[in-house]
Design a protein around this motif. Structure first.
Motif, PDB file in Angstrom:
ATOM      1  N   ARG A   1       0.828  -1.215   0.000  1.00 54.11           N
ATOM      2  CA  ARG A   1       0.000   0.000   0.000  1.00 54.11           C
ATOM      3  C   ARG A   1       0.858   1.259   0.000  1.00 54.11           C
ATOM      4  O   ARG A   1       0.596   2.198  -0.751  1.00 54.11           O
ATOM      5  N   VAL A   2       1.865   1.297   0.839  1.00 58.77           N
ATOM      6  CA  VAL A   2       2.722   2.488   0.930  1.00 58.77           C
ATOM      7  C   VAL A   2       3.505   2.673  -0.374  1.00 58.77           C
ATOM      8  O   VAL A   2       3.670   3.807  -0.836  1.00 58.77           O
ATOM      9  N   HIS A   3       3.937   1.589  -0.964  1.00 55.24           N
ATOM     10  CA  HIS A   3       4.636   1.693  -2.250  1.00 55.24           C
ATOM     11  C   HIS A   3       3.725   2.349  -3.293  1.00 55.24           C
ATOM     12  O   HIS A   3       4.145   3.246  -4.025  1.00 55.24           O
ATOM     13  N   ARG A   4       2.468   1.912  -3.336  1.00 57.64           N
ATOM     14  CA  ARG A   4       1.511   2.508  -4.276  1.00 57.64           C
ATOM     15  C   ARG A   4       1.250   3.972  -3.920  1.00 57.64           C
ATOM     16  O   ARG A   4       1.148   4.830  -4.802  1.00 57.64           O
ATOM     17  N   ALA A   5       1.155   4.271  -2.635  1.00 57.99           N
ATOM     18  CA  ALA A   5       0.951   5.651  -2.203  1.00 57.99           C
ATOM     19  C   ALA A   5       2.103   6.540  -2.662  1.00 57.99           C
ATOM     20  O   ALA A   5       1.886   7.671  -3.118  1.00 57.99           O
ATOM     21  N   CYS A   6       3.317   6.035  -2.569  1.00 58.83           N
ATOM     22  CA  CYS A   6       4.479   6.807  -3.027  1.00 58.83           C
ATOM     23  C   CYS A   6       4.365   7.127  -4.509  1.00 58.83           C
ATOM     24  O   CYS A   6       4.642   8.255  -4.932  1.00 58.83           O
TER      25      CYS A   6
ATOM     26  N   ALA B   1       5.284  15.609   3.119  1.00 56.87           N
ATOM     27  CA  ALA B   1       6.713  15.893   2.996  1.00 56.87           C
ATOM     28  C   ALA B   1       7.325  15.052   1.879  1.00 56.87           C
ATOM     29  O   ALA B   1       8.193  15.528   1.142  1.00 56.87           O
ATOM     30  N   TYR B   2       6.876  13.826   1.737  1.00 59.66           N
ATOM     31  CA  TYR B   2       7.367  12.953   0.662  1.00 59.66           C
ATOM     32  C   TYR B   2       7.027  13.568  -0.695  1.00 59.66           C
ATOM     33  O   TYR B   2       7.864  13.629  -1.592  1.00 59.66           O
ATOM     34  N   ARG B   3       5.787  14.026  -0.826  1.00 57.31           N
ATOM     35  CA  ARG B   3       5.359  14.642  -2.089  1.00 57.31           C
ATOM     36  C   ARG B   3       6.220  15.871  -2.398  1.00 57.31           C
ATOM     37  O   ARG B   3       6.677  16.048  -3.523  1.00 57.31           O
ATOM     38  N   LYS B   4       6.413  16.706  -1.403  1.00 58.16           N
ATOM     39  CA  LYS B   4       7.198  17.927  -1.594  1.00 58.16           C
ATOM     40  C   LYS B   4       8.635  17.597  -2.036  1.00 58.16           C
ATOM     41  O   LYS B   4       9.189  18.233  -2.925  1.00 58.16           O
ATOM     42  N   LYS B   5       9.183  16.570  -1.419  1.00 53.14           N
ATOM     43  CA  LYS B   5      10.564  16.164  -1.725  1.00 53.14           C
ATOM     44  C   LYS B   5      10.700  15.611  -3.140  1.00 53.14           C
ATOM     45  O   LYS B   5      11.713  15.790  -3.792  1.00 53.14           O
TER      46      LYS B   5
END
Length: 174
Positions: A124-129, A168-172
């Motif tokens: 799930r987190v991989h897909r979210a990334c 923060a991940y998106r911003k990065k």
């Protein structure tokens, strides 16, 4: 002490392109020196190891696991990839593999190094990334899309795995 052992894994052409893609993403992540990169590298490594797991014989209690048991996991991994956004019961996965839930859970952890729930969370987190990098959907929308009705809980799972919040991940990565 024999140090001459090596492992050779052969992938079909389709799988080779997937492995190559994972390695390129790992290299990009490693080179980024960004916060949370270790966690992302772990996720990519788990994905890669799952692919290798599907291609190799593994051992249970020092004995090779029969090929039919290994093959039973292929359907489980496929099911998780197709249904990760839905609630997935341990009993359903165990039934797909034709094992009891308790044996399935033990064998899954022995083979992958992580529990079923953690594996599903990683998928799930991989897909979210991917969605955070490639879309402009809001974090609550992504949370819902990948199977978390509670965006706050999703944020906690994401931060525990990646080391930073989804925002923060998106911003990065933008």
């Amino acid at each position: 002490e024999d140090v001459g052992h090596s492992l050779s894994v052969r992938f079909a052409k389709k799988q080779q392109s997937i492995v190559t893609h994972i390695f390129s993403q790992m290299l990009e992540e490693y080179s980024s020196q960004s916060r949370g990169r270790e966690e992302m590298l772990r996720l990519y490594a788990a994905e890669l190891l799952t692919g290798i797991f599907r291609q190799t014989r593994i051992q249970e209690s020092g004995r090779p696991i029969p090929q039919w048991k290994v093959a039973a996991f292929n359907g489980v991994f496929d099911y998780i990839q197709q249904h990760f956004a839905e609630p997935i019961a341990l009993e359903t996965l165990a039934s797909l593999a034709t094992f009891s839930p308790s044996y399935f859970s033990r064998l899954f952890k022995a083979c992958t190094g992580i529990g079923v729930t953690e594996y599903i969370q990683q998928v799930r987190v991989h897909r979210a990334c991917e969605l955070l990098r490639e879309t402009s959907r809001s974090v609550p929308e992504i949370s819902e899309e990948i199977g978390y009705g509670d965006a706050n809980y999703f944020g906690k799972v994401f931060k525990r795995q990646i080391g930073i919040t989804p925002a923060a991940y998106r911003k990065k990565h933008r």
